[in-house]
Design an enzyme around this catalytic site. Sequence first.
Site, PDB file in Angstrom:
ATOM      1  N   GLU A 110       3.913  -1.578  11.469  1.00 56.23           N
ATOM      2  CA  GLU A 110       4.928  -0.685  11.732  1.00 56.23           C
ATOM      3  C   GLU A 110       5.190  -0.147  12.764  1.00 56.23           C
ATOM      4  OE1 GLU A 110       4.440   1.921   7.398  1.00 56.23           O
ATOM      5  OE2 GLU A 110       2.779   2.044   8.538  1.00 56.23           O
ATOM      6  N   LYS A 133      10.677   7.746   6.804  1.00 51.62           N
ATOM      7  CA  LYS A 133       9.559   8.088   6.224  1.00 51.62           C
ATOM      8  C   LYS A 133       9.663   8.184   4.656  1.00 51.62           C
ATOM      9  CE  LYS A 133       5.715  10.691   6.557  1.00 51.62           C
ATOM     10  NZ  LYS A 133       4.424   9.975   7.075  1.00 51.62           N
ATOM     11  N   HIS A 156      -9.314 -19.827   2.046  1.00 48.18           N
ATOM     12  CA  HIS A 156      -8.247 -20.373   1.353  1.00 48.18           C
ATOM     13  C   HIS A 156      -7.001 -20.253   1.985  1.00 48.18           C
ATOM     14  CE1 HIS A 156     -10.722 -20.715  -2.330  1.00 48.18           C
ATOM     15  NE2 HIS A 156     -11.234 -19.453  -1.785  1.00 48.18           N
ATOM     16  N   ASN A 192      23.144  11.158   1.237  1.00 50.64           N
ATOM     17  CA  ASN A 192      22.154  10.538   1.285  1.00 50.64           C
ATOM     18  C   ASN A 192      21.722   9.724  -0.096  1.00 50.64           C
ATOM     19  OD1 ASN A 192      19.442   9.396   1.586  1.00 50.64           O
ATOM     20  ND2 ASN A 192      18.367  11.306   1.538  1.00 50.64           N
ATOM     21  N   GLY A 193      21.662   8.286  -0.129  1.00 51.17           N
ATOM     22  CA  GLY A 193      21.757   7.687  -1.204  1.00 51.17           C
ATOM     23  C   GLY A 193      22.753   6.412  -1.292  1.00 51.17           C
ATOM     24  N   TRP A 227      20.792   6.473   7.892  1.00 56.64           N
ATOM     25  CA  TRP A 227      19.829   5.057   8.030  1.00 56.64           C
ATOM     26  C   TRP A 227      20.699   4.068   7.267  1.00 56.64           C
ATOM     27  CZ3 TRP A 227      17.590   1.554   4.563  1.00 56.64           C
ATOM     28  CH2 TRP A 227      16.368   0.905   4.942  1.00 56.64           C
ATOM     29  N   GLU A 255      -4.324  -1.503   4.798  1.00 58.36           N
ATOM     30  CA  GLU A 255      -3.717  -0.574   5.597  1.00 58.36           C
ATOM     31  C   GLU A 255      -3.572  -0.574   7.072  1.00 58.36           C
ATOM     32  OE1 GLU A 255      -1.809   3.057   6.175  1.00 58.36           O
ATOM     33  OE2 GLU A 255      -1.817   1.577   4.619  1.00 58.36           O
ATOM     34  N   ARG A 289      12.544  11.069   9.531  1.00 57.51           N
ATOM     35  CA  ARG A 289      12.649  10.450   8.225  1.00 57.51           C
ATOM     36  C   ARG A 289      13.103   8.871   8.595  1.00 57.51           C
ATOM     37  NH1 ARG A 289      13.623  13.741   3.678  1.00 57.51           N
ATOM     38  NH2 ARG A 289      15.265  12.450   2.992  1.00 57.51           N
ATOM     39  N   LYS A 346      -0.244  -0.750   9.557  1.00 56.23           N
ATOM     40  CA  LYS A 346      -0.119   0.285  10.595  1.00 56.23           C
ATOM     41  C   LYS A 346       0.222  -0.510  11.914  1.00 56.23           C
ATOM     42  CE  LYS A 346      -0.239   3.735   8.429  1.00 56.23           C
ATOM     43  NZ  LYS A 346       0.437   3.044   7.738  1.00 56.23           N
ATOM     44  N   CYS A 378      18.211   8.933   4.956  1.00 56.90           N
ATOM     45  CA  CYS A 378      19.129   9.945   5.888  1.00 56.90           C
ATOM     46  C   CYS A 378      18.477  11.265   5.593  1.00 56.90           C
ATOM     47  CB  CYS A 378      20.514   9.826   5.010  1.00 56.90           C
ATOM     48  SG  CYS A 378      20.833   8.163   4.915  1.00 56.90           S
TER      49      CYS A 378
END
Length: 610
Positions: free
Chosen positions: A490, A605, A506, A99-100, A73, A483, A27, A487, A2
């Site tokens: 995301e 973020k 495997h 926020n939290g 969020w 990575e 964010r 990406k 948030c």
Amino acid sequence: MCGIVGYIGYRSAWDIVIKGLHRLEYRGYDSAGVALMNGGLKILKKAGKVSDLEAFAIDADKTGTTGMGHTRWATHGEPSDRNSHPHQSGDGKLSIIHNGIIENYAVIKEALIAKGHVFKSDTDTEVLIHLIEEIQTDSVDLLEAVRLALNKVIGAYAIVVMSRDFPDQLIAARKGSPMVIGVGEGEYFIASDATPIVEYTKNVIYLKDLEIALLKRDELVVKSIDNIIQTPYIQELSLKLEMLEKGGFEHFMLKEIYEQPRSVRDCMRGRIYPIEGMVRLGGIKDYAEKLKNAERIVIIACGTSWHAGLVGEYLIEEFARVSVEVEYASEFRYRNPIISEKDIVIAISQSGETADTIAAIELAKERGATIFGICNVVGSSIPRLTHAGVYTHAGPEIGVASTKAFTGQVTVLTLMALYMAQLKGTINNAKLVNLLTELDEIPALIEKCFKEDKKIALIAEKFKDSPNFLFLGRGSGFPVALEGALKLKEISYIHAEGYPAAEMKHGPIALIDADMPVVFIATKNSSYEKVISNIQEVKARKGKVIAIVTEGDKIVKDMVDYVIEIPESNEAFLPLLATIPLQLLSYHIAVLRGCNVDQPRNLAKSVTVE
């Protein structure tokens, strides 16, 4: 997570708060709202984007010089108008943004309902403002009511509280979630980070955990949750406004990809001396003896930072000959890990506010370990919690999908590996001179990687509709594959997996068919021949292969469908170069699919809650 913005002063609070919320959009959020003091307490809030809130409020009276805003969020309660912040007390006199997560909200809510409180949302935040209302009486002022309420809650928070009865003040507090106060002439600003503030003032106070601030136009009082007055430390921001603009690029992510030659250079500046064969890391020099004698290093991180940590494992073990373990902070904190005062723990976080990483640091400190931080944001929580550390100096990263922060973290880990090798004598000076000379050229080599951008865009066109991707690499190419897959997931919402190339047989090889694109990290290094064998296995099953190859490679080119060339360099620096085309590939695929590149759905973020 948030985003919080607050203002008290002489300017239009709406204008400052709305602009600040736009600055905090990176964010991640699903709704937005503003509270204004304009003859009363006016609340305007809406599910959706900040632009949706602006459209909703277009005809509203938005005058007033005190206000606060929030981007939410969702955690408790689905994204909706009624769950959007700000929330109000039962009598409508108080308002809060938060926020939290308040972990014990359900118990508190049950007790408040028994006392007659009625709730209008599904959020934990509304419970907190009702608790403050319950505590506030004629003999308990609002500041004291906030302090007492925060002593009753369990969890993390950054909050701002407004009162209709006290229109000339804001109350802010934090625990486990970031909050910065901007100091102006006859005005104060509050925000989750410095991006909404830098336009108006360079002077800031980073509120510490368990601190409460009372802000008036000409007064600032900071006290601890234990009711002890504090003397805040005012710092000067190094952040520049132009860093927060797109600078002609279509998206922040693309801008930040193209900033990597500069950001990697800034990360190395003043730290490497190629001619002398020397690495200097002032942030950890006081612990040189501890590093020299270290027998084990534990790296803790989440997401992209965890991938950087895997690269660090290869580099530190190769050059410094020290055993390294890389842990997900979110798992480490809930285990009973074997950690002692003999261990060095390296915590990696772009924001410096990652909740799981902070909790893991606190656990490791309790066990007596020495904690180093690798972080990008000056003044954030992790640099304050660790014994020492190294900043990446990548500059603000607005795109949710990390790009330059990753290469900055890898650069710092490379420097730390060589610094440790230098201390321990596991590398001779001639080799160190050669490595540092090559490392000094990496920014220029990253610049050369951009020459492949048009080719990458064409490849993206071919595969933009693929439902799945596989990324494979060996050695330090494996974290690069991880990575690359992250990406793509995301920002394009394509399912992608990264694997060590040798592990393909495997299990993942069962997925290979003519519709499966497979991205190989196939540069000329110690695993080159093995990777070629893996490519042949994929081609034998009609898989479509995109290979990241060393410039001029003809062998791989003749056996795969598409090649993307990167300049030749020492194997140790492969991740700094091979990552670039994978970032660009993900970017172009996402754009072609019409995805919101800078603000992917459901992502934040900075993950400041569990």
